[in-house]
Design an enzyme around this catalytic site. Structure first.
Site, PDB file in Angstrom:
ATOM      1  N   ARG A 187       9.085  33.439   9.902  1.00 32.03           N
ATOM      2  CA  ARG A 187       7.662  33.749   9.680  1.00 32.03           C
ATOM      3  C   ARG A 187       7.514  34.941   8.750  1.00 32.03           C
ATOM      4  O   ARG A 187       8.283  35.898   8.839  1.00 32.03           O
ATOM      5  CB  ARG A 187       6.970  34.071  11.002  1.00 32.03           C
ATOM      6  CG  ARG A 187       6.940  32.931  11.979  1.00 32.03           C
ATOM      7  CD  ARG A 187       6.080  33.298  13.201  1.00 32.03           C
ATOM      8  NE  ARG A 187       6.375  32.422  14.307  1.00 32.03           N
ATOM      9  CZ  ARG A 187       6.694  32.829  15.536  1.00 32.03           C
ATOM     10  NH1 ARG A 187       6.750  34.114  15.829  1.00 32.03           N
ATOM     11  NH2 ARG A 187       6.940  31.948  16.473  1.00 32.03           N
ATOM     12  N   GLU A 197      12.356  38.774  30.515  1.00 33.13           N
ATOM     13  CA  GLU A 197      11.010  38.242  30.739  1.00 33.13           C
ATOM     14  C   GLU A 197      10.947  37.379  32.003  1.00 33.13           C
ATOM     15  O   GLU A 197       9.951  37.384  32.714  1.00 33.13           O
ATOM     16  CB  GLU A 197      10.572  37.434  29.513  1.00 33.13           C
ATOM     17  CG  GLU A 197      10.319  38.339  28.311  1.00 33.13           C
ATOM     18  CD  GLU A 197      10.392  37.630  26.969  1.00 33.13           C
ATOM     19  OE1 GLU A 197      11.516  37.301  26.539  1.00 33.13           O
ATOM     20  OE2 GLU A 197       9.343  37.401  26.359  1.00 33.13           O
ATOM     21  N   MET A 252      20.073  36.564  11.828  1.00 35.68           N
ATOM     22  CA  MET A 252      20.448  37.895  11.350  1.00 35.68           C
ATOM     23  C   MET A 252      21.962  38.077  11.279  1.00 35.68           C
ATOM     24  O   MET A 252      22.465  38.759  10.387  1.00 35.68           O
ATOM     25  CB  MET A 252      19.812  38.960  12.256  1.00 35.68           C
ATOM     26  CG  MET A 252      19.953  40.355  11.749  1.00 35.68           C
ATOM     27  SD  MET A 252      19.298  40.587  10.070  1.00 35.68           S
ATOM     28  CE  MET A 252      17.613  41.094  10.427  1.00 35.68           C
ATOM     29  N   ARG A 253      22.696  37.448  12.196  1.00 34.33           N
ATOM     30  CA  ARG A 253      24.159  37.584  12.125  1.00 34.33           C
ATOM     31  C   ARG A 253      24.696  37.061  10.794  1.00 34.33           C
ATOM     32  O   ARG A 253      25.520  37.693  10.146  1.00 34.33           O
ATOM     33  CB  ARG A 253      24.821  36.806  13.264  1.00 34.33           C
ATOM     34  CG  ARG A 253      24.925  37.575  14.547  1.00 34.33           C
ATOM     35  CD  ARG A 253      25.300  36.671  15.664  1.00 34.33           C
ATOM     36  NE  ARG A 253      24.283  35.616  15.795  1.00 34.33           N
ATOM     37  CZ  ARG A 253      24.061  34.929  16.898  1.00 34.33           C
ATOM     38  NH1 ARG A 253      24.809  35.135  17.947  1.00 34.33           N
ATOM     39  NH2 ARG A 253      23.120  34.013  16.959  1.00 34.33           N
ATOM     40  N   GLY A 296      17.268  39.681  20.661  1.00 29.75           N
ATOM     41  CA  GLY A 296      18.620  39.394  20.150  1.00 29.75           C
ATOM     42  C   GLY A 296      19.072  40.352  19.059  1.00 29.75           C
ATOM     43  O   GLY A 296      20.195  40.858  19.073  1.00 29.75           O
ATOM     44  N   ARG A 307       5.602  30.560  32.460  1.00 25.41           N
ATOM     45  CA  ARG A 307       5.271  31.314  31.255  1.00 25.41           C
ATOM     46  C   ARG A 307       4.171  30.564  30.507  1.00 25.41           C
ATOM     47  O   ARG A 307       4.302  29.379  30.217  1.00 25.41           O
ATOM     48  CB  ARG A 307       6.485  31.423  30.361  1.00 25.41           C
ATOM     49  CG  ARG A 307       6.134  32.152  29.094  1.00 25.41           C
ATOM     50  CD  ARG A 307       7.187  32.017  28.052  1.00 25.41           C
ATOM     51  NE  ARG A 307       6.744  32.724  26.868  1.00 25.41           N
ATOM     52  CZ  ARG A 307       7.144  32.402  25.645  1.00 25.41           C
ATOM     53  NH1 ARG A 307       7.971  31.395  25.450  1.00 25.41           N
ATOM     54  NH2 ARG A 307       6.715  33.093  24.618  1.00 25.41           N
ATOM     55  N   ASN A 324      14.013  35.880  17.403  1.00 18.27           N
ATOM     56  CA  ASN A 324      13.605  34.978  16.329  1.00 18.27           C
ATOM     57  C   ASN A 324      12.178  35.313  15.908  1.00 18.27           C
ATOM     58  O   ASN A 324      11.850  35.360  14.741  1.00 18.27           O
ATOM     59  CB  ASN A 324      13.721  33.523  16.776  1.00 18.27           C
ATOM     60  CG  ASN A 324      15.155  33.056  16.700  1.00 18.27           C
ATOM     61  OD1 ASN A 324      15.830  33.271  15.700  1.00 18.27           O
ATOM     62  ND2 ASN A 324      15.641  32.455  17.774  1.00 18.27           N
ATOM     63  N   LYS A 382      13.059  25.684  30.002  1.00 20.56           N
ATOM     64  CA  LYS A 382      14.059  26.661  30.437  1.00 20.56           C
ATOM     65  C   LYS A 382      13.678  27.082  31.844  1.00 20.56           C
ATOM     66  O   LYS A 382      12.494  27.212  32.150  1.00 20.56           O
ATOM     67  CB  LYS A 382      14.057  27.877  29.521  1.00 20.56           C
ATOM     68  CG  LYS A 382      14.504  27.551  28.124  1.00 20.56           C
ATOM     69  CD  LYS A 382      14.804  28.834  27.351  1.00 20.56           C
ATOM     70  CE  LYS A 382      14.889  28.558  25.868  1.00 20.56           C
ATOM     71  NZ  LYS A 382      13.881  29.272  25.091  1.00 20.56           N
ATOM     72  N   HIS A 437       4.492  38.444  23.188  1.00 19.48           N
ATOM     73  CA  HIS A 437       5.670  39.151  23.734  1.00 19.48           C
ATOM     74  C   HIS A 437       5.267  40.213  24.757  1.00 19.48           C
ATOM     75  O   HIS A 437       6.023  41.154  25.013  1.00 19.48           O
ATOM     76  CB  HIS A 437       6.466  39.888  22.621  1.00 19.48           C
ATOM     77  CG  HIS A 437       7.252  39.003  21.704  1.00 19.48           C
ATOM     78  ND1 HIS A 437       7.458  39.331  20.380  1.00 19.48           N
ATOM     79  CD2 HIS A 437       7.884  37.830  21.905  1.00 19.48           C
ATOM     80  CE1 HIS A 437       8.199  38.388  19.798  1.00 19.48           C
ATOM     81  NE2 HIS A 437       8.470  37.458  20.719  1.00 19.48           N
ATOM     82  N   GLU A 478      18.913  44.188  20.450  1.00 16.59           N
ATOM     83  CA  GLU A 478      19.961  44.528  21.416  1.00 16.59           C
ATOM     84  C   GLU A 478      21.348  44.551  20.781  1.00 16.59           C
ATOM     85  O   GLU A 478      22.243  45.235  21.264  1.00 16.59           O
ATOM     86  CB  GLU A 478      19.955  43.506  22.568  1.00 16.59           C
ATOM     87  CG  GLU A 478      18.731  43.633  23.459  1.00 16.59           C
ATOM     88  CD  GLU A 478      18.520  42.412  24.354  1.00 16.59           C
ATOM     89  OE1 GLU A 478      19.509  41.773  24.745  1.00 16.59           O
ATOM     90  OE2 GLU A 478      17.348  42.109  24.658  1.00 16.59           O
ATOM     91  N   ASN A 515       9.746  27.884  31.809  1.00 15.13           N
ATOM     92  CA  ASN A 515       9.258  28.170  30.459  1.00 15.13           C
ATOM     93  C   ASN A 515       9.322  26.854  29.690  1.00 15.13           C
ATOM     94  O   ASN A 515      10.394  26.431  29.264  1.00 15.13           O
ATOM     95  CB  ASN A 515      10.156  29.239  29.824  1.00 15.13           C
ATOM     96  CG  ASN A 515       9.718  29.595  28.418  1.00 15.13           C
ATOM     97  OD1 ASN A 515       8.824  28.961  27.843  1.00 15.13           O
ATOM     98  ND2 ASN A 515      10.338  30.606  27.856  1.00 15.13           N
TER      99      ASN A 515
HETATM  100  P1  ADP Z   1      14.518  34.289  20.739  1.00 10.48           P
HETATM  101  O1  ADP Z   1      13.411  35.078  20.111  1.00 10.48           O
HETATM  102  O2  ADP Z   1      14.535  32.856  20.340  1.00 10.48           O
HETATM  103  O3  ADP Z   1      14.640  34.536  22.236  1.00 10.48           O
HETATM  104  P2  ADP Z   1      16.822  36.034  20.482  1.00 10.48           P
HETATM  105  O4  ADP Z   1      16.124  37.149  21.170  1.00 10.48           O
HETATM  106  O5  ADP Z   1      18.024  35.440  21.121  1.00 10.48           O
HETATM  107  O6  ADP Z   1      15.837  34.864  20.073  1.00 10.48           O
HETATM  108  O7  ADP Z   1      17.224  36.600  19.047  1.00 10.48           O
HETATM  109  C1  ADP Z   1      17.825  35.789  18.057  1.00 10.48           C
HETATM  110  C2  ADP Z   1      18.207  36.656  16.876  1.00 10.48           C
HETATM  111  O8  ADP Z   1      19.127  37.660  17.313  1.00 10.48           O
HETATM  112  C3  ADP Z   1      18.882  35.890  15.762  1.00 10.48           C
HETATM  113  O9  ADP Z   1      18.373  36.326  14.506  1.00 10.48           O
HETATM  114  C4  ADP Z   1      20.335  36.323  15.901  1.00 10.48           C
HETATM  115  O10 ADP Z   1      21.007  36.279  14.676  1.00 10.48           O
HETATM  116  C5  ADP Z   1      20.159  37.747  16.345  1.00 10.48           C
HETATM  117  N1  ADP Z   1      21.421  38.279  16.892  1.00 10.48           N
HETATM  118  C6  ADP Z   1      22.056  37.930  18.030  1.00 10.48           C
HETATM  119  N2  ADP Z   1      23.229  38.607  18.139  1.00 10.48           N
HETATM  120  C7  ADP Z   1      23.314  39.402  17.052  1.00 10.48           C
HETATM  121  C8  ADP Z   1      24.277  40.342  16.565  1.00 10.48           C
HETATM  122  N3  ADP Z   1      25.402  40.596  17.239  1.00 10.48           N
HETATM  123  N4  ADP Z   1      24.026  40.976  15.400  1.00 10.48           N
HETATM  124  C9  ADP Z   1      22.903  40.716  14.708  1.00 10.48           C
HETATM  125  N5  ADP Z   1      21.960  39.842  15.097  1.00 10.48           N
HETATM  126  C10 ADP Z   1      22.166  39.193  16.244  1.00 10.48           C
END
Ligand code: ADP
Length: 414
Positions: A248, A393, A291-292, A338, A98, A218, A14, A187, A341, A7
């Site tokens: 975005r 993926e 988001m965290r 992220g 990818r 993201n 990656k 996606h 899940e 990727n």
């Molecule tokens: P990408 O799209 O770059 O692959 P990810 O699928 O890893 O990104 O998602 C990243 C997002 O997931 C970020 O906004 C991150 O804050 C959020 N995230 C990861 N763990 C948690 C969590 N425990 N609680 C809330 N948001 C989370």
């Protein structure tokens, strides 16, 4: 077969090495051999990480100025006598790439030949930020691994089943014909994987199901998968449309953008940056795109963080309702990515009040801190089931690479 999944981004590569085959896919016994990444390509201190299950992470910070050196490094690491996992690059049976944009040309994964490469290049103008790096990755990987098949797996391919009434914009038709301006969606590999997992977990053929998938990372997108096919998805001509994302904006009145361009005297590139890099969760909260961090700030009473979360969940809820309407109902709702899940809060808020359409989340299951992996989080009484499914993926790319190599997916015209 050992498949190398690549990727390639503009400054990163990656990779995963995955052992898979038609039998292993059937038994779901394919396995990750190693994975890693090269970040900050173009710098004298690139960051290389290499992970083998059960071993400690290996890390290097060499000078890596371009993709060729990065992929050579990957090949060398895989065969490294101390850290590696194979004895010789010849043990690799195929490379899966990818590729972000396949335009209207690719509705499936494909072996890459000169004609496919030419068509991938024609899609560059649709994805000027992504496809060049994907193609560069392929070109150098082909030189490093010249004797094995290379396969392209497109983010857009799954959505090529969208009918014109969902993929067209209400613009003069000539705009589509002349410039390819339509909704493509992205996606696709992740949405497709989630539908596949629902089929496997429930034992019900996906052609009998109406599934809504929400990939929240993201970048964020939702998809209406009607009887196995993508009927509609929130991302459009580019990944900017639809849900609110980390940086975005998602949906916005185009006239608002024109207004801001005029008032702020923005160049097009600046407007592009505004919408793609400074908007979304970051723009609303003024704090973070993560988001965290927003959840932590909101819990401490930060109103801007709370507003960003409220808007994020409200936008998603609207699309869940829209997609249920588009399909005449919903049987399964899947959260992945992220945020999807990991964030019980976002899942709960996004389906809050949707019991009327058969979606009832179980607060205890949803928020269970011990829960990991694939799981159902709806109430036993919920007419439609709600799931968390960690996306994979790379696994889909490795499997499609095998399918192309053995001919289950037919070869492209010469
Ligand atoms: P990408 O799209 O770059 O692959 P990810 O699928 O890893 O990104 O998602 C990243 C997002 O997931 C970020 O906004 C991150 O804050 C959020 N995230 C990861 N763990 C948690 C969590 N425990 N609680 C809330 N948001 C989370």
């Amino acid at each position: 077969m050992k498949i190398l999944v690549l990727n390639c981004g503009s400054s990163s590569v990656k990779f995963q090495l995955i052992e898979t085959s038609l039998e292993l896919i059937e038994q779901r016994a394919d396995r990750l051999i190693a994975k890693g990444s090269v970040e900050k390509i173009g710098s004298s201190h690139a960051i290389v990480t290499f992970d083998v299950p059960g071993r400690e992470r290996h890390r290097e910070t060499p000078e890596i100025l371009e993709h060729r050196v990065a992929i050579e490094r990957v090949a060398r690491l895989l065969c490294d006598p101390e850290h590696g996992v194979i004895g010789d690059p010849k043990e690799i049976d195929g490379v899966g790439h990818r590729v972000v944009h396949g335009g209207e040309k690719f509705a499936n994964s494909t072996l890459i030949n000169d004609r496919v490469l030419h068509e991938m290049k024609e899609c560059i103008e649709l994805a000027p930020l992504h496809n060049p790096a994907n193609i560069r990755g392929y070109t150098v990987a082909r030189q490093i691994f010249p004797d094995i098949p290379h396969v392209a797996v497109f983010d857009t391919a799954f959505h090529q089943t969208m009918p014109p009434h969902s993929y067209l914009y209400a613009l003069p038709r000539v705009i589509h014909r002349r410039h390819g301006v339509r909704r493509y969606g992205f996606h696709g590999t992740s949405h497709r994987y989630c539908a596949y997992r629902i089929e496997k977990i429930t034992g019900v053929d996906r052609e009998e199901l109406r599934i809504i998938t929400a990939h929240l990372g993201n970048g964020c997108s939702a998809c209406a998968i009607d009887h196995g096919k993508s009927l509609d998805t929130t991302m459009g001509f580019t990944p900017l449309e639809g849900l609110i994302m980390g940086t975005r904006s998602g949906d916005i009145d185009p006239a608002a953008v024109l207004h801001v361009i005029a008032k702020e005297e923005l160049r097009l590139s600046e407007a592009n940056t505004l919408l793609n890099k400074h908007s979304g969760l970051l723009g609303i909260s003024g704090i973070s795109n993560d988001m965290r961090e927003l959840q932590t700030a909101a819990a401490k009473g930060n109103e801007d963080a709370q507003l960003a979360i409220d808007m994020f969940c409200y936008r998603l809820k609207k699309y869940i309702g829209a997609y249920a309407a588009a399909m005449g109902g919903v049987d399964h709702l899947v959260f992945t990515g992220g945020i999807g899940e990991n964030s019980a809060l976002i899942r709960e808020r996004s389906v809050d009040g949707l019991a009327f359409m058969g979606l009832e989340i179980d607060p205890a299951r949803n928020a269970d801190p011990e829960a990991r992996g694939e799981r159902q989080i709806s109430m036993a009484t919920s007419r439609a089931k709600i799931w968390v499914i960690p996306t994979d993926e790379e696994l889909v790319i490795a499997r499609d690479t095998v399918r192309c190599i053995v001919g289950v997916i037919p070869p492209p015209p010469a």
